[in-house]
Write a protein that holds these residues in place. Structure first.
Motif, mmCIF file in Angstrom:
data_model
loop_
_atom_site.group_PDB
_atom_site.id
_atom_site.type_symbol
_atom_site.label_atom_id
_atom_site.label_comp_id
_atom_site.label_asym_id
_atom_site.label_seq_id
_atom_site.Cartn_x
_atom_site.Cartn_y
_atom_site.Cartn_z
ATOM 1 N N UNK A 118 -88.821 -3.471 -35.782
ATOM 2 C CA UNK A 118 -88.182 -4.691 -36.784
ATOM 3 C C UNK A 118 -88.109 -4.235 -38.183
ATOM 4 N N UNK A 119 -86.973 -4.374 -38.778
ATOM 5 C CA UNK A 119 -86.487 -4.020 -40.088
ATOM 6 C C UNK A 119 -86.983 -4.961 -40.947
ATOM 7 N N UNK A 120 -87.077 -4.407 -42.360
ATOM 8 C CA UNK A 120 -87.360 -5.174 -43.541
ATOM 9 C C UNK A 120 -86.618 -4.961 -44.630
ATOM 10 N N UNK A 121 -86.524 -6.018 -45.545
ATOM 11 C CA UNK A 121 -85.844 -5.739 -46.713
ATOM 12 C C UNK A 121 -87.156 -5.439 -47.661
ATOM 13 N N UNK A 122 -87.255 -4.496 -48.505
ATOM 14 C CA UNK A 122 -88.533 -4.026 -49.083
ATOM 15 C C UNK A 122 -87.975 -3.834 -50.635
ATOM 16 N N UNK A 123 -88.903 -3.679 -51.416
ATOM 17 C CA UNK A 123 -88.820 -3.267 -52.783
ATOM 18 C C UNK A 123 -89.975 -2.567 -53.354
ATOM 19 N N UNK A 124 -89.786 -1.504 -54.288
ATOM 20 C CA UNK A 124 -91.021 -1.142 -55.027
ATOM 21 C C UNK A 124 -91.177 -1.755 -56.233
ATOM 22 N N UNK A 125 -92.639 -2.205 -56.338
ATOM 23 C CA UNK A 125 -92.997 -2.940 -57.316
ATOM 24 C C UNK A 125 -94.222 -1.993 -58.183
ATOM 25 N N UNK A 126 -93.972 -2.042 -59.686
ATOM 26 C CA UNK A 126 -95.139 -1.280 -60.102
ATOM 27 C C UNK A 126 -96.044 -2.127 -60.978
ATOM 28 N N UNK A 127 -97.088 -2.103 -60.709
ATOM 29 C CA UNK A 127 -98.081 -2.759 -61.408
ATOM 30 C C UNK A 127 -99.064 -1.777 -61.990
ATOM 31 N N UNK A 128 -98.885 -1.491 -63.350
ATOM 32 C CA UNK A 128 -99.420 -0.796 -64.064
ATOM 33 C C UNK A 128 -99.143 0.695 -63.581
ATOM 34 N N UNK A 129 -100.189 1.355 -63.302
ATOM 35 C CA UNK A 129 -100.098 2.707 -62.558
ATOM 36 C C UNK A 129 -100.270 2.674 -60.932
ATOM 37 N N UNK A 130 -99.762 1.358 -60.518
ATOM 38 C CA UNK A 130 -100.076 1.117 -59.027
ATOM 39 C C UNK A 130 -98.536 0.978 -58.493
ATOM 40 N N UNK A 131 -97.985 1.609 -57.538
ATOM 41 C CA UNK A 131 -96.902 1.537 -56.892
ATOM 42 C C UNK A 131 -96.998 0.766 -55.783
ATOM 43 N N UNK A 132 -96.219 -0.399 -55.504
ATOM 44 C CA UNK A 132 -96.606 -1.038 -54.265
ATOM 45 C C UNK A 132 -95.120 -1.224 -53.421
ATOM 46 N N UNK A 133 -95.196 -1.126 -52.151
ATOM 47 C CA UNK A 133 -94.060 -1.113 -51.432
ATOM 48 C C UNK A 133 -94.098 -2.527 -50.416
ATOM 49 N N UNK A 134 -93.328 -3.519 -50.959
ATOM 50 C CA UNK A 134 -93.451 -4.771 -50.644
ATOM 51 C C UNK A 134 -92.348 -5.311 -49.517
ATOM 52 N N UNK A 135 -92.568 -5.846 -48.602
ATOM 53 C CA UNK A 135 -91.669 -6.763 -47.650
ATOM 54 C C UNK A 135 -91.223 -7.891 -48.208
ATOM 55 N N UNK A 136 -90.034 -8.033 -48.595
ATOM 56 C CA UNK A 136 -89.537 -9.339 -49.230
ATOM 57 C C UNK A 136 -89.580 -10.474 -48.230
ATOM 58 N N UNK A 137 -89.801 -11.635 -48.641
ATOM 59 C CA UNK A 137 -89.655 -12.967 -47.818
ATOM 60 C C UNK A 137 -88.145 -13.362 -47.925
ATOM 61 N N UNK A 138 -87.175 -12.949 -47.000
ATOM 62 C CA UNK A 138 -85.973 -13.369 -46.939
ATOM 63 C C UNK A 138 -85.606 -14.614 -46.043
ATOM 64 N N UNK A 139 -86.592 -15.393 -45.637
ATOM 65 C CA UNK A 139 -86.217 -16.694 -44.792
ATOM 66 C C UNK A 139 -85.977 -17.563 -45.640
ATOM 67 N N UNK A 140 -86.526 -17.486 -46.954
ATOM 68 C CA UNK A 140 -86.208 -18.748 -47.862
ATOM 69 C C UNK A 140 -85.555 -18.666 -49.008
ATOM 70 N N UNK A 141 -84.580 -19.326 -49.434
ATOM 71 C CA UNK A 141 -83.649 -19.006 -50.524
ATOM 72 C C UNK A 141 -83.218 -20.191 -51.396
ATOM 73 N N UNK A 142 -82.785 -19.949 -52.376
ATOM 74 C CA UNK A 142 -82.251 -21.076 -53.327
ATOM 75 C C UNK A 142 -81.584 -20.220 -54.385
ATOM 76 N N UNK A 143 -80.596 -21.248 -55.016
ATOM 77 C CA UNK A 143 -79.752 -20.669 -55.901
ATOM 78 C C UNK A 143 -80.450 -20.160 -57.041
#
Length: 952
Positions: free
Chosen positions: A149-174
């Motif tokens: 299963x593929x994912x759309x992901x992003x790197x997020x930095x929280x202070x000195x922590x780097x997180x790899x997040x799977x984005x929730x692409x099923x819900x959208x708005x302008x």
């Protein structure tokens, strides 16, 4: 950064970062990673010739899985330890003596260490994560070469922590709207992995280093739970013996291959005396079942900068769709948006009637595909160019062969491929999954997999039907084979299973594709039939051509899936029996309206001309489906043109019905393994072919180097094919054609099968299934049906599928008749017949439930009105009928209609005196007389039992 500002520059409208003291405290509490995610001893970065070995065997890894099992209960998956007090080391210190490579990210490598260099612009930016299995274990659906299963992901930095997040692409708005702010507050992303920043920012570039192993040397695909479910063993991910083995960079992509070790300290065995239920088993393909390596291939890639225009789906045509919920329009009936899955295909010359595409859809034949099959597979792929040419594309589809010394992997993201598998436990035959851009439905990647042509892929299915020791499993297998109706709960369970597969290694629709498995069985049966008729030598060039035609058929089907097309199980009904018997017609037009069907192999009766056995060209429906998805359309006229295209669905050659139409077992047209416009004529022909094959086995002479297993195999296929023919007939009784029409078609969307066809179906079942002489075998032939002793030995010594010593043909035929009887006496069928009576245009000509039950009684108990004895097979069938009748009287189903219940009681009251009278006939054997007396006693007791009536 506010939600609105993030949304304005983010095409996927991601969610607002967590803020506030409470959330920061929660993150701090969750900062310690589970041991399974910690890369204690990653492997070297160079490509490993062999996977890293455990330090002291599988038992040494026990602490890893055990520790991993306790982590998730307290922390989110993938969470890592917070940075140590103080600052991380300087950038130059970390990369001293490391080797640099360019690509989507700059990558630094030193010994077993791998670091990404992330720029500030790389954070909070979407990337496409495409995971695949590069190697597996050949069973338990862990197959090397399969897409996960593929994912759309992003790197997020929280202070000195780097997180790899799977984005929730099923819900959208302008973006930058109140709805976008509400959306950000409503739906969460998911944490895949996290780690502390590995370095201070680079003094000039401002980039930081991130430990790649901390993010990707983990069980991101949830393979350990899948192993636990498959084997009931305590497998866990062993981080200490896992690591990154390959890193390759491209300008738009980064590829990492991770060798993942899974282990358990001990192998559990079934305990005698335990309650019934799933028992522990163990993998059979491993030298030591406690330990296995699975290589996972990750591609981290850029999403297309220009989003492809989405194309709305239409229920009248079968395309895979990508579902999103758009909350930007409160006036819409539903927030659901369904986009057709399709490749980006644009003309080089938009004004030309026929133009090459800017970028063709290119399929690479992987170097694992046997050379002798590459030609047929290539022909199947290129056949689709005919459909694209009709809408103005020249050479839209291209085939290339991967060189043996290629420096790329066809598993890389964006490389559509065809691969070959030699799994020990085949399960799908062939499969055509896709990875799709969730913003638009654009297909970005596809990897078709073929399993080996060995008949192993149907042995398990045959063994469940023919000779299985579990009666419940045997009846379930026959119900599946007959394609009878499923209750709503079963449908929900199947959908839930498909959804679970979609969350891990599989895809919901692809998991249900059995085209190649069914086709391989039909191929073997066809070769047996033609060999028995003297029309084909098993080792002749003609037999080889048979195999290649099957491969081309399968390639077209799976490529159709990767182009975005779903199954079409109504397409088999567009040609007549005469057309299907014409060799010239079938070679030019194929067998059905679509290659997305599961048609039965096209076999001749003895002495008839042999037409094309498989579908080797596109059907009319395929051209239509490609036109809807891929025809170049201007933005202003697209909606109107799509409606015009879809409105053609009432044309007979464009008939469409897909998996859900087939699954519920109501529609007599949307089913598998049929062929031709006249379903009863098709079934009659298949019954005749099976009976002829039975007769030919009686006088078949085996060569000295053959074993008797050849006779058994031929009869197995004949019984299964006769069962499928019976299923085609069963679907006509109480059937309701469910057409996907809009009101402009002039047809009613729900059409009960005409009464005359239902009566003809009952007559055919009576003659070829329920009759005592429908399929018979002499005692002499039964004595020759010895097993393949090598296969039987494998079943005992190596745990292969059960091979009984004595071939239980009579039991197999009884189970088939029993399954037919179960369906004809079911509550669901009774409801449909009663409803069809209410829908009849001429009520006087309707097929009433009284007629169905009376016909069934006369067929099953035909010996009551004649002379002579009652053979044992007939007594078994009669007992099945009687047991169901008695059960209906004593424990009527909650969904049973009042008329059906009354009819059961009336039928029992009429049958009882007939049974009592028959017991006095002098010519009956003692066994038959006892059978009739016991049947009468059972029925008498059921009629005399007190009833629980509603409302009393």
């Amino acid at each position: 950064m506010t939600a609105a500002s993030r949304s304005s520059r983010h095409p996927l409208t991601p969610l607002t970062p967590f803020t506030g003291p409470a959330v920061l405290a929660l993150l701090a509490a969750c900062a310690t990673p589970p041991p399974a995610a910690a890369p204690a001893a990653p492997a070297t970065v160079a490509v490993a010739a062999t996977p890293p070995a455990a330090a002291s065997g599988p038992a040494a890894a026990a602490s890893g899985p055990a520790a991993a099992a306790s982590g998730p209960a307290a922390r989110p998956p993938g969470a890592a330890a917070a940075p140590s007090p103080g600052q991380p080391p300087a950038f130059a210190t970390v990369i001293r003596d490391a080797k640099r490579s360019e690509g989507l990210f700059v990558v630094w490598r030193k010994d077993e260490k791998v670091w990404f260099e992330l720029k500030p612009a790389d954070f909070d930016k979407p990337f496409f994560l495409s995971p695949k299995l590069a190697s597996g274990i050949g069973e338990a659906s862990i197959f090397g070469g399969t897409m996960a299963r593929p994912q759309v992901v992003e790197f997020r930095r929280l202070h000195n922590l780097v997180q790899l997040l799977a984005l929730n692409t099923a819900y959208i708005a302008k973006p930058a709207t109140p709805e976008a702010r509400a959306l950000a507050a409503s739906y969460s992303p998911s944490l895949l992995a996290s780690t502390a920043v590995a370095s201070l920012p680079h003094p000039q570039r401002g980039t930081v280093l991130v430990d790649a192993s901390a993010l990707f040397v983990a069980d991101l695909l949830q393979i350990a739970p899948q192993l636990q479910r498959s084997y009931r063993q305590g497998y866990g991910f062993d981080a200490r013996n896992s690591g990154v083995t390959t890193v390759r960079g491209k300008p738009d992509m980064l590829v990492l291959e991770v060798t993942s070790h899974f282990a358990t300290a001990v192998i559990a065995v079934p305990t005698p005396g335990t309650p019934p239920g799933p028992s522990p088993t163990a993998p059979r393909t491993l030298p030591d079942a406690r330990s296995m390596f699975v290589n996972v291939h990750y591609s981290l890639a850029k999403l297309p900068e220009q989003v492809m225009p989405a194309r709305a789906a239409d229920p009248r045509i079968g395309h895979f769709v990508h579902l999103q919920h758009d909350f930007g329009d409160d006036l819409a009936r539903t927030p659901k948006l369904r986009h057709v899955a399709r490749w980006r295909l644009e003309k080089k010359d938009p004004a030309a009637a026929l133009s090459e595409p800017v970028k063709p859809i290119t399929y690479w034949i992987d170097r694992t595909v046997p050379v002798k099959y590459r030609g047929a597979i290539s022909e199947g792929i290129l056949e689709w160019n005919k459909a694209f040419e009709r809408i103005g594309f020249k050479d839209a589809v291209v085939v290339k062969v991967q060189p043996d010394d290629a420096d790329f992997d066809t598993l890389d993201f964006g490389v559509a491929s065809v691969r070959w598998m030699v799994n020990a436990s085949p399960s799908f035959g062939a499969i055509g999954p896709r990875h799709v851009d969730p913003r638009s439905g654009e297909i970005l990647d596809a990897d078709i997999a073929f399993e080996s042509l060995s008949s192993r892929n149907v042995r398990s299915y045959r063994s469940r039907i023919l000779g299985g020791s579990d009666a419940g499993a045997t009846q379930a297998a026959w119900a599946e084979l007959l394609q009878v109706g499923r209750p709503a709960g079963a449908a929900a369970a199947a959908q839930g299973h498909a959804a679970a597969l979609a969350q891990g290694l599989g895809h919901p629709h692809d998991a249900l594709c059995q085209h190649a498995t069914f086709g391989a069985e039909q191929l073997a049966y066809g070769l047996d039939v033609l060999a028995a008729q003297g029309e084909l030598e098993p080792d002749s060039p003609e037999a080889e051509a048979f195999v290649l035609a099957f491969l081309k058929d399968t390639a077209m089907h799976e490529v159709g899936h990767t182009l975005g097309l779903r199954h079409n199980f109504r397409a088999s009904r567009i040609y007549t029996e005469a057309q299907l018997a014409d060799p010239e017609f079938t070679r030019a037009n194929g067998l059905t309206g679509s290659v997305m069907e599961y048609p039965a192999i096209n076999l001749p009766r003895p002495g008839e001309r042999r037409a094309a056995p498989f579908q080797t060209t596109l059907g009319p429906y395929d051209y239509w489906a490609i036109e809807y998805a891929y025809k170049p359309l201007g933005a202003t006229d697209e909606a109107a043109e799509l409606k015009r295209i879809a409105a053609r669905n009432a044309e007979p050659e464009l008939a469409f019905g897909t998996d859900e139409d087939h699954f519920f077992g109501i529609d007599p047209d949307s089913l598998q393994s049929d062929l031709g416009r006249e379903p009863l004529a098709f079934a009659r022909k298949r019954f005749e072919i099976a009976q002829d094959l039975f007769r030919r086995q009686e006088r078949r002479t085996l060569s000295p180097d053959e074993d008797y297993g050849a006779l058994r195999r031929a009869l197995r296929f004949a019984v299964i094919d006769a069962g499928r023919a019976a299923g085609t007939v069963l679907r006509q009784v109480g059937g309701v054609r469910t057409l996907r029409d809009f009101p402009n078609s002039g047809r009613d969307p729900l059409q009960p099968v005409p009464p005359a066809e239902q009566r003809a179906a009952m007559a055919l079942l009576s003659r070829h299934v329920l009759a005592a002489d429908s399929l018979v075998i002499s005692p002499a032939l039964q004595r020759r049906l010895a097993p393949d002793y090598l296969e039987r030995g494998d079943s005992v010594l190596f745990g292969d599928d059960e091979v009984p010593t004595d071939y239980p043909l009579a039991q197999a035929l009884h189970e088939m008749r029993r399954a037919v009887l179960t369906q004809l006496m079911s509550d669901a069928l009774a409801v449909r017949v009663l409803d069809s009576e209410a829908k009849a245009a001429r009520p006087a000509e309707a097929f009433p439930l009284t007629e169905l039950y009376k016909r069934l009684e006369n067929d099953v108990w035909s010996e009551l009105g004649g002379k002579g004895d009652i053979p044992a097979p007939r007594r078994e069938l009669q007992r099945e009928h009687l047991n169901r009748l008695a059960a209906a009287l004593l424990r009527p189903g909650g969904g049973l209609r009042a008329d059906a219940r009354s009819l059961w009681r009336s039928q029992a009251q009429g049958l009882l005196p007939r049974l009592e009278a028959a017991t006095r006939r002098p010519e009956l054997s003692e066994a038959a007389r006892v059978h009739l007396k016991d049947s009468a006693d059972t029925l008498r007791a059921a009629l005399a039992a007190p009833l629980q009536r509603a409302g009393v």
